[in-house]
Structure formats: C-alpha cells, structure tokens
Design an enzyme around this catalytic site. Structure first.
Site, PDB file in Angstrom:
ATOM      1  N   GLU A 138      89.853 -21.955 131.460  1.00  0.00           N
ATOM      2  CA  GLU A 138      88.833 -21.821 130.340  1.00  0.00           C
ATOM      3  C   GLU A 138      87.489 -21.752 130.951  1.00  0.00           C
ATOM      4  O   GLU A 138      87.331 -21.843 132.232  1.00  0.00           O
ATOM      5  CB  GLU A 138      89.133 -22.816 129.300  1.00  0.00           C
ATOM      6  CG  GLU A 138      88.876 -24.258 129.943  1.00  0.00           C
ATOM      7  CD  GLU A 138      89.376 -25.363 128.863  1.00  0.00           C
ATOM      8  OE1 GLU A 138      89.778 -24.977 127.659  1.00  0.00           O
ATOM      9  OE2 GLU A 138      88.916 -26.472 129.224  1.00  0.00           O
ATOM     10  N   ASP A 160      80.134 -29.451 128.620  1.00  0.00           N
ATOM     11  CA  ASP A 160      80.043 -27.983 128.514  1.00  0.00           C
ATOM     12  C   ASP A 160      78.836 -27.194 128.804  1.00  0.00           C
ATOM     13  O   ASP A 160      78.550 -26.304 128.134  1.00  0.00           O
ATOM     14  CB  ASP A 160      80.872 -27.211 127.426  1.00  0.00           C
ATOM     15  CG  ASP A 160      82.206 -27.794 126.784  1.00  0.00           C
ATOM     16  OD1 ASP A 160      82.889 -28.084 127.707  1.00  0.00           O
ATOM     17  OD2 ASP A 160      82.305 -27.795 125.561  1.00  0.00           O
TER      18      ASP A 160
END
Ligand code: FUB
Length: 475
Positions: A219, A17
């Site tokens: 997302e 991420d």
C-alpha cells in the site's frame, strides 16, 4: 536552544501517512489524522503542518484543511474515516487534495487556492466515460492511498492501489489479479484518468523470481523524481518498511530499489529495535537535502501513529541507503547533551521479550509503550513511556557529549531497582541510577562516565515494579 526531535510534531499530534511537499519556501505535511487511543484508523479530520524549508525545527499548525463531513456525496461505508491523502499543484496554480474513505474504494478530490487553506469539494476521480474509478465492477481495482505527482512537463499522474494477501473487507469478491499498484495520467480537469492504467510494481502474487521478492507492494503509493529518475515509494508487505522502486517513466515499469526506512530498524539491526506496525510516507528534497518521512507506532495498538523524519542519502548510483531511525531526525545533527529531554523521543523501545507488531489488539504484558494521559486533544502534550518494567530498554540516538558528569531520569510509579545507562545498544555501562519510586513524580541521578563525542544513550531497567519513564536530563 531550539532543536528538532522525532516525532517532529507536538506529542499530542497523531499524524500518520504524511506526504511531504515543498510549495514555495515551506514544506507541508499532508497526512491522515489518528485519534489518540482511537478504536480505528484516522478518526479525525485532516489538519496540516508546515515549516520553512531552511528551518525544519519550526513547525507551524495550519489548522483543519478538510473534514470528512465536507464530502458531499452519499458515501455508503461503515465509517467515514479518511485514510492517506496527497496533494499536488495543478497547472492552474491551485492545490488539489486526493483522499479516500477507508472502506469505500473511490477517490475524492478537493481544491484550494493555497497549500494549507480550507479545501472545497471538487469531484471524484473517474474514467473517461464518467464511471467513478473503483466502480467499474469486477475488472476495477480497489482505490486506496492515492498519491499524486506533477512531472517537469506539467503532466499529472495518479497512483493508487492495495495488495492484501487475500480478499478482505476492502477487496471482498475481487481477485488478487485486479489488486496492486496502478498508475494513470490525469486529464487537465484533474479528475479524469487517461487510459490505459498501468500496473507498476510487483505484488506477492507475481513477484516470484523478481527483485521485489520479500518486499512486494502492499500500500502507500507515492511518486517522486530525483536526478531524472522516477522513484515509486510504497509500504511493502512487511508493513513496517517504506521501500522504493526506480523507473525511467512515471508510468513504469519500476525495478525494486531497496528499503528507505523500517520503523524498527529491521535491515540495519538483526532484531527489531522498536514496536512494529504499518508505516507510510515519502521522500522529499528540502533545501538540497533528502529526507524520508514515515510514521511510528504508539500506545500498544495501530491507531495512534505519529510523524517522524530522517535525513537520507541518495547515492551517486541512484540508490538510497536505508535511513536509521533516530531521536534527532530533522535536527541536522545530534542533540546537545544538555538540559532535559522527554523520554517520548526514544527511537528504540523494546521489552525483555523484544517487540510486537501492533494491530487493532492491545499488546499486553511486559511491553513498554509510548502513551499520554487523558484523551485525544490538540494541545498540552504529556507523552511518556509507560510500563517500563524489568528488562525494558529505551534508546536515544544521538547526543553530543561534552564533559558530562551526571545523568538523571524522571519517573513515576512504584518500582525498585536500577536503571543501567549504556553508550550503545551493547555499549559500556556509563551510569547506574538507583530507583526507588512511588506514585509521585521523582528524579533520580547518578554519576556518568562517558567520553566526549556523538553517541547514543540506552536505558535498561532492572528490578521490580513498573515505571512511567517521563524524561532524562543531563547536568
Ligand atoms: O492510515 C490508514 C491506512 O494505514 C493508510 O491508508 C495505509 O497506508 C496505512 O498507513
């Protein structure tokens, strides 16, 4: 010879991420922190790494910047795991870290005077009436993967959201209509959202007849501005790809643009060339060049992910060309076909039966996988490819060959057969290494007949047994 590889951090570091940000003369990576072989996502505290903008081969560990236990509020969730964060510089010159706990649904903010120091708790993102964002009952969206962006005029925006196909633990009882990617401008206090919040990208529930079809928002919201346009970067419903959508305002609406990178090179190759799973990251302009940062999957399940990056082309018409995954990402060119390379920098890896999409369940069978010995740690990496059995292939892109005559592999494990070496996915056989290995580490060598120039190298094992593929080396 100093070079950069993919993953670009040490092999013991599992940072998914990653949001890249240039602050001053360094680029910083703000990611979640997986535990090697962890049972769940993001079991470790946030750490930060940085590199000089003019030397992306020299990453420096900045230490722990924020711990889950630093959050002072009484978070009622099953596990205190911090998922994907992001950082923005406020107009007061301080750095603000936005984070959330995996199954809590609100956004915490911490602040620091420097980009990678120890952050202190600052507050929770809220509505103008003080209600915490995500806690406004059925009408509210589930807060997830906060991304923060400072525009040239100093205004700061927050991006957040999640769009699973159906209700799950995160969205329990919520209608799909309140899910999705949302944008809001933040007040100067860095906590209060200005109303209204805008829905900015299409999800599967509303993509029919739009260019998003097949690549809808799932997302990983992230915002960037390049050449006067706003780029909303996200992970699509496919999971393994980062996509982008372009707009004229930070509050949207955004038109679907394309795929930036797929961790299995889907879209570049007809079949996936590496193990799939979720990915998350963004694009950053560093020293005049564009790079896409993303994470790859390791260890046969989805909780040991690692930061990778590739140079990416922004075309004159404002589109990005999909970047190919490589072993030499931030190196600025191919790796020299000299000396020894760890097998863990393979950018392609698949079995005789192709690849799997990693989930919480272990991908068993004949699948080769990146792993390490021992437990999670912050030093002494020894990652390698395990379970390299008949038909397994590892590909490395790219090397620059100059008069090379020999190729060797260092392996461990009981196996007997041949390692075919090719100069492309379906390239010529340039070497055949006979393997007869046992429980000790051994090196096997063959002649190599390869033209000079920049080429990939693919290794396919044919035979009996299972190898740990540790490294390859050139004469
Ligand atoms: O790392 C945990 C979660 O996985 C992130 O929040 C998502 O974006 C996905 O990468």
């Amino acid at each position: 010879m100093k070079q950069a590889y993919n993953p670009f951090l040490p092999s013991y570091e599992y940072i998914p991420d990653g949001e890249p940000h240039v602050f001053g003369d360094r680029v910083y990576i703000y990611g979640s922190h997986d535990k090697f072989n962890g049972k769940y996502f993001c079991m470790n505290d946030y750490v930060c790494w940085s590199a000089p903008v003019d030397d992306l081969k020299s990453w420096r560990y900045e230490g722990v910047i924020w711990k889950a236990s630093d959050d002072p509020t009484e978070i009622k969730c099953l596990l205190k795991q911090m998922y994907a964060p992001d950082v923005v510089k406020g107009s007061d010159g301080r750095y603000y870290l936005y984070y959330f706990f995996g199954n809590h649904g609100t956004i915490g903010v911490a602040v620091c005077d420097t980009p990678a120091g120890r952050y202190s708790y600052y507050g929770r993102v809220r509505y103008p009436d003080g209600t915490v964002l995500g806690r406004n009952g059925e009408k509210d969206i589930w807060q997830f993967d906060p991304g923060v962006f400072r525009d040239d005029d100093g205004k700061i925006y927050l991006y957040t959201g999640f769009a699973p196909k159906s209700a799950n633990i995160f969205t329990a009882m919520r209608s799909p209509n309140v899910n999705g990617a949302m944008a809001a401008e933040l007040e100067e206090d860095m906590l209060t959202v200005k109303l209204p919040l805008n829905r900015i990208a299409k999800t599967q529930h509303c993509s029919e007849g739009t260019s998003y079809k097949g690549h809808e928002f799932f997302e990983a919201s992230s915002m960037r501005k390049f050449a006067g346009k706003y780029y909303f970067i996200y992970s699509s419903v496919k999971g393994h790809e980062l996509c982008y959508a372009v707009g004229d305002s930070p509050m949207g609406e955004f038109r679907y643009g394309g795929t930036l990178v797929s961790i299995g090179d889907v879209g570049i190759s007809e079949k996936p060339l590496n193990y799939l799973g979720n990915t998350h990251g963004s694009v950053e302009k560093i020293n005049g060049k564009y790079y896409v940062f993303y994470h790859r999957q390791t260890n046969r399940h989805c909780h040991s992910r690692q930061a990778c990056a590739e140079e990416i082309t922004l075309n004159p018409d404002g589109t990005f060309s999909q970047a190919e995954t490589t072993s030499c990402g931030l190196n600025g060119g191919p790796l020299k076909a000299e000396g020894e390379y760890e097998a863990r920098i393979a950018c392609n890896l698949f079995s005789v039966n192709g690849v799997k999409f990693y989930t919480m369940k272990t991908a068993a069978g004949r699948h080769p996988y990146f792993t390490q010995t021992g437990v999670d740690r912050e030093q002494d990496g020894d990652q390698y490819i395990a379970n390299f059995c008949n038909g397994a292939t590892a590909g490395f892109k790219y090397f620059e060959f100059k008069g090379n005559k020999k190729i060797s592999v260092t392996v461990r494990g009981k196996a007997r057969g041949k390692m075919y070496v090719r100069d492309g996915l379906s390239g010529h056989i340039v070497g055949v290494i006979v393997i007869n290995s046992g429980k000790n580490i051994q090196t096997f060598t063959s002649e190599m007949n390869i033209d000079n120039g920049v080429k990939p190298l693919y290794f396919t094992f044919s035979g009996k047994g299972r190898l740990n593929f540790i490294s390859l080396s050139f004469d």
